[in-house]
Motif scaffolding. Structure first.
Motif, PDB file in Angstrom:
ATOM      1  N   GLY A  27       0.819  -1.105  -0.103  1.00 41.38           N
ATOM      2  CA  GLY A  27      -0.044   0.187   0.113  1.00 41.38           C
ATOM      3  C   GLY A  27       0.734   1.347   0.009  1.00 41.38           C
ATOM      4  O   GLY A  27       0.157   2.409  -0.004  1.00 41.38           O
ATOM      5  N   LYS A  28       2.081   1.199   0.036  1.00 35.12           N
ATOM      6  CA  LYS A  28       2.923   2.307   0.182  1.00 35.12           C
ATOM      7  C   LYS A  28       4.147   2.459  -0.941  1.00 35.12           C
ATOM      8  O   LYS A  28       3.962   3.045  -1.676  1.00 35.12           O
ATOM      9  CB  LYS A  28       3.829   2.340   1.445  1.00 35.12           C
ATOM     10  N   PHE A  29       5.075   1.595  -0.860  1.00 37.72           N
ATOM     11  CA  PHE A  29       6.081   1.480  -1.823  1.00 37.72           C
ATOM     12  C   PHE A  29       6.877   0.091  -1.631  1.00 37.72           C
ATOM     13  O   PHE A  29       6.782  -0.294  -0.700  1.00 37.72           O
ATOM     14  CB  PHE A  29       7.027   2.673  -1.869  1.00 37.72           C
ATOM     15  N   GLY A  30       7.955   0.208  -2.608  1.00 41.56           N
ATOM     16  CA  GLY A  30       8.801  -1.088  -2.688  1.00 41.56           C
ATOM     17  C   GLY A  30      10.107  -0.516  -3.157  1.00 41.56           C
ATOM     18  O   GLY A  30      10.048   0.655  -3.679  1.00 41.56           O
ATOM     19  N   VAL A  31      11.048  -1.231  -2.693  1.00 39.92           N
ATOM     20  CA  VAL A  31      12.373  -0.800  -3.207  1.00 39.92           C
ATOM     21  C   VAL A  31      13.289  -2.273  -3.514  1.00 39.92           C
ATOM     22  O   VAL A  31      13.231  -3.283  -2.522  1.00 39.92           O
ATOM     23  CB  VAL A  31      13.049  -0.299  -2.013  1.00 39.92           C
ATOM     24  N   ARG A  32      14.010  -2.382  -4.605  1.00 37.87           N
ATOM     25  CA  ARG A  32      14.747  -3.365  -4.825  1.00 37.87           C
ATOM     26  C   ARG A  32      16.200  -2.966  -5.734  1.00 37.87           C
ATOM     27  O   ARG A  32      15.842  -2.224  -6.292  1.00 37.87           O
ATOM     28  CB  ARG A  32      14.044  -4.532  -5.622  1.00 37.87           C
ATOM     29  N   ILE A  33      17.267  -3.571  -5.392  1.00 38.17           N
ATOM     30  CA  ILE A  33      18.467  -2.960  -6.187  1.00 38.17           C
ATOM     31  C   ILE A  33      19.134  -4.461  -6.547  1.00 38.17           C
ATOM     32  O   ILE A  33      19.427  -5.177  -5.625  1.00 38.17           O
ATOM     33  CB  ILE A  33      19.389  -2.177  -5.378  1.00 38.17           C
ATOM     34  N   GLU A  34      19.192  -4.667  -7.836  1.00 34.22           N
ATOM     35  CA  GLU A  34      19.867  -5.901  -8.259  1.00 34.22           C
ATOM     36  C   GLU A  34      20.852  -5.728  -9.305  1.00 34.22           C
ATOM     37  O   GLU A  34      20.938  -4.842 -10.424  1.00 34.22           O
ATOM     38  CB  GLU A  34      18.583  -6.697  -8.998  1.00 34.22           C
ATOM     39  N   ASP A  35      21.935  -6.314  -9.029  1.00 39.97           N
ATOM     40  CA  ASP A  35      23.005  -6.313 -10.055  1.00 39.97           C
ATOM     41  C   ASP A  35      23.484  -7.826 -10.392  1.00 39.97           C
ATOM     42  O   ASP A  35      23.023  -8.946  -9.619  1.00 39.97           O
ATOM     43  CB  ASP A  35      24.241  -5.644  -9.578  1.00 39.97           C
ATOM     44  N   ASP A  36      24.267  -7.905 -11.358  1.00 45.08           N
ATOM     45  CA  ASP A  36      24.676  -9.418 -11.640  1.00 45.08           C
ATOM     46  C   ASP A  36      26.347  -9.734 -11.536  1.00 45.08           C
ATOM     47  O   ASP A  36      26.894  -8.588 -11.692  1.00 45.08           O
ATOM     48  CB  ASP A  36      24.619  -9.437 -13.192  1.00 45.08           C
ATOM     49  N   TYR A  37      26.643 -10.610 -10.873  1.00 46.07           N
ATOM     50  CA  TYR A  37      28.035 -10.842 -10.313  1.00 46.07           C
ATOM     51  C   TYR A  37      28.555 -12.468 -10.856  1.00 46.07           C
ATOM     52  O   TYR A  37      27.729 -13.126 -11.367  1.00 46.07           O
ATOM     53  CB  TYR A  37      27.980 -10.933  -8.849  1.00 46.07           C
ATOM     54  N   VAL A  38      29.828 -12.227 -10.882  1.00 43.53           N
ATOM     55  CA  VAL A  38      30.291 -13.743 -11.196  1.00 43.53           C
ATOM     56  C   VAL A  38      31.394 -14.201 -10.125  1.00 43.53           C
ATOM     57  O   VAL A  38      32.007 -13.233  -9.546  1.00 43.53           O
ATOM     58  CB  VAL A  38      31.300 -13.641 -12.694  1.00 43.53           C
ATOM     59  N   LEU A  39      31.399 -15.284  -9.687  1.00 35.83           N
ATOM     60  CA  LEU A  39      32.508 -15.441  -8.721  1.00 35.83           C
ATOM     61  C   LEU A  39      33.844 -15.968  -9.698  1.00 35.83           C
ATOM     62  O   LEU A  39      33.818 -16.743 -10.496  1.00 35.83           O
ATOM     63  CB  LEU A  39      31.938 -16.998  -8.070  1.00 35.83           C
ATOM     64  N   GLU A  40      34.900 -15.342  -9.153  1.00 32.17           N
ATOM     65  CA  GLU A  40      36.059 -15.517  -9.804  1.00 32.17           C
ATOM     66  C   GLU A  40      37.327 -15.402  -8.840  1.00 32.17           C
ATOM     67  O   GLU A  40      37.616 -14.666  -8.146  1.00 32.17           O
ATOM     68  CB  GLU A  40      36.216 -14.198 -10.922  1.00 32.17           C
ATOM     69  N   GLY A  41      37.950 -16.423  -9.073  1.00 37.34           N
ATOM     70  CA  GLY A  41      39.119 -16.598  -7.744  1.00 37.34           C
ATOM     71  C   GLY A  41      38.758 -16.480  -6.350  1.00 37.34           C
ATOM     72  O   GLY A  41      39.175 -16.016  -5.582  1.00 37.34           O
ATOM     73  N   GLY A  42      37.375 -17.057  -6.359  1.00 36.59           N
ATOM     74  CA  GLY A  42      36.709 -17.055  -4.954  1.00 36.59           C
ATOM     75  C   GLY A  42      36.304 -15.696  -4.650  1.00 36.59           C
ATOM     76  O   GLY A  42      35.702 -15.642  -3.502  1.00 36.59           O
TER      77      GLY A  42
END
Length: 342
Positions: free
Chosen positions: A313-328
């Protein structure tokens, strides 16, 4: 993927789902079947796709079949012993027809998931290009976000710019949720108009050479109140804490790191989905970054980090990025500013 690994303990491998078919052969058509054994490497298509298959594939014999598929294979003595299949994608009807012909089935769906999850350098390049297109398209479309414009108008512009920049299409239906609709995590674009002082959750991605990108930004229009901006900062903190983690083994570990930040600010009940998921030829694939499963993370895994807080009823927030696991270590593949204000 080493085909021999999928053939271990089986006489042949039969694949019918499009993502795995593309991964194994390079074929991008709407319908086709792969049949591999120690002696044959076949890509079976009908006349609609013969020329396309010959152009796109190598290392397989392209066969145009005209009679029923399993009659074709049976008459050539190929349906015998144990057939490995992707159990998560083969239909009950198709599996039943194989069993009726006297073969045993072995599910190698998990092995396929694990194999597809570890991306090659070429696959990562495709994903990075998909991300780059998605980000450029977003920036070109951003001027549409202003009071009076609709969510659908922005989504249409974003998809147009994506294709203009070279995307094959979108990874999924573009999500645009402004104001109270931002609290719907998967609310596709509607006729609702943007208003000054609102937050707008935009979740989008595009395809390049079959590989997906998946990004989310929460855009602040004009003068957003303190409560909303405080929530934006909590989500950003959760995202940064998970993305910068150095001590983890599984996706559940990363989920716990991001989730603990949100819980510490009193919003634990407002974050219902997982922290992230793998991406590749499908928009959701192994590994899951979730509190519900213990998927071990290894080099080559490409995944999202996407904490969110949703206040109905008010608002939403989401922040999404793409990542890779490299050398741990977790390496960010996307580059957009994480807080967007217009």
């Amino acid at each position: 993927m080493d085909i021999e690994k999928l053939l271990s303990g089986a006489d042949a491998l039969f694949i019918c789902d499009r993502p795995t078919l593309r991964w194994l052969t390079g074929f991008t058509g709407d319908e086709g079947y792969a049949f591999f054994s120690n002696d044959v490497r076949l890509l079976l298509v009908d006349s609609r796709f013969t020329q396309q298959a010959l152009l796109e594939t190598k290392g397989v014999d392209v066969i145009e079949y005209k009679q029923p598929l399993f009659d074709f294979l049976s008459q050539r003595g190929l349906l015998k012993g144990t057939i490995a299949v992707n159990g998560s994608s083969i239909s009950y009807n198709m599996a039943s027809k194989l069993v009726e012909r006297g073969v045993a089935l072995k599910d190698v769906g998990e092995e396929i998931l694990f194999g597809r999850a570890v991306k090659t350098s070429q696959e990562i390049e495709y994903i990075e290009k998909s991300i780059d297109i998605a980000e450029q398209a977003f920036l070109k479309s951003l001027p549409v976000i202003k009071a009076g414009a609709t969510e659908k108008e922005f989504a249409a512009e974003l998809e147009y710019q994506s294709k203009k920049l070279g995307a094959e299409g979108m990874s999924f239906d573009t999500i645009v949720g402004s104001g109270w609709r931002g609290a719907l995590p998967h609310g596709v674009a509607s006729d609702k108009k943007f208003e000054d002082g609102e937050l707008v959750v935009i979740d989008w991605g595009c395809l390049f050479n079959g590989y997906c990108s998946d990004l989310t930004r929460t855009v602040a229009i004009g003068n957003v109140d303190k409560e909303a901006m405080d929530v934006v900062n909590v989500v950003l903190e959760a995202h940064e804490r998970a993305a910068s983690a150095t001590e983890f083994s599984t996706g559940a570990d990363l989920d716990a790191i991001g989730r603990s930040v949100i819980e510490s600010h009193g919003y634990g009940e407002n974050f219902g989905h997982s922290l992230g998921h793998g991406i590749g030829l499908e928009i959701h694939e192994y590994p899951s970054i979730s509190q519900r499963v213990q998927h071990k993370l290894v080099d080559g895994h490409v995944f999202t980090i996407e904490p969110g807080i949703y206040l109905p009823g008010k608002f939403g927030v989401r922040i999404e990025d793409d990542y890779v696991l490299e050398g741990g270590k977790i390496k960010r593949l996307s580059h957009l500013d994480q807080i967007i204000m217009v």
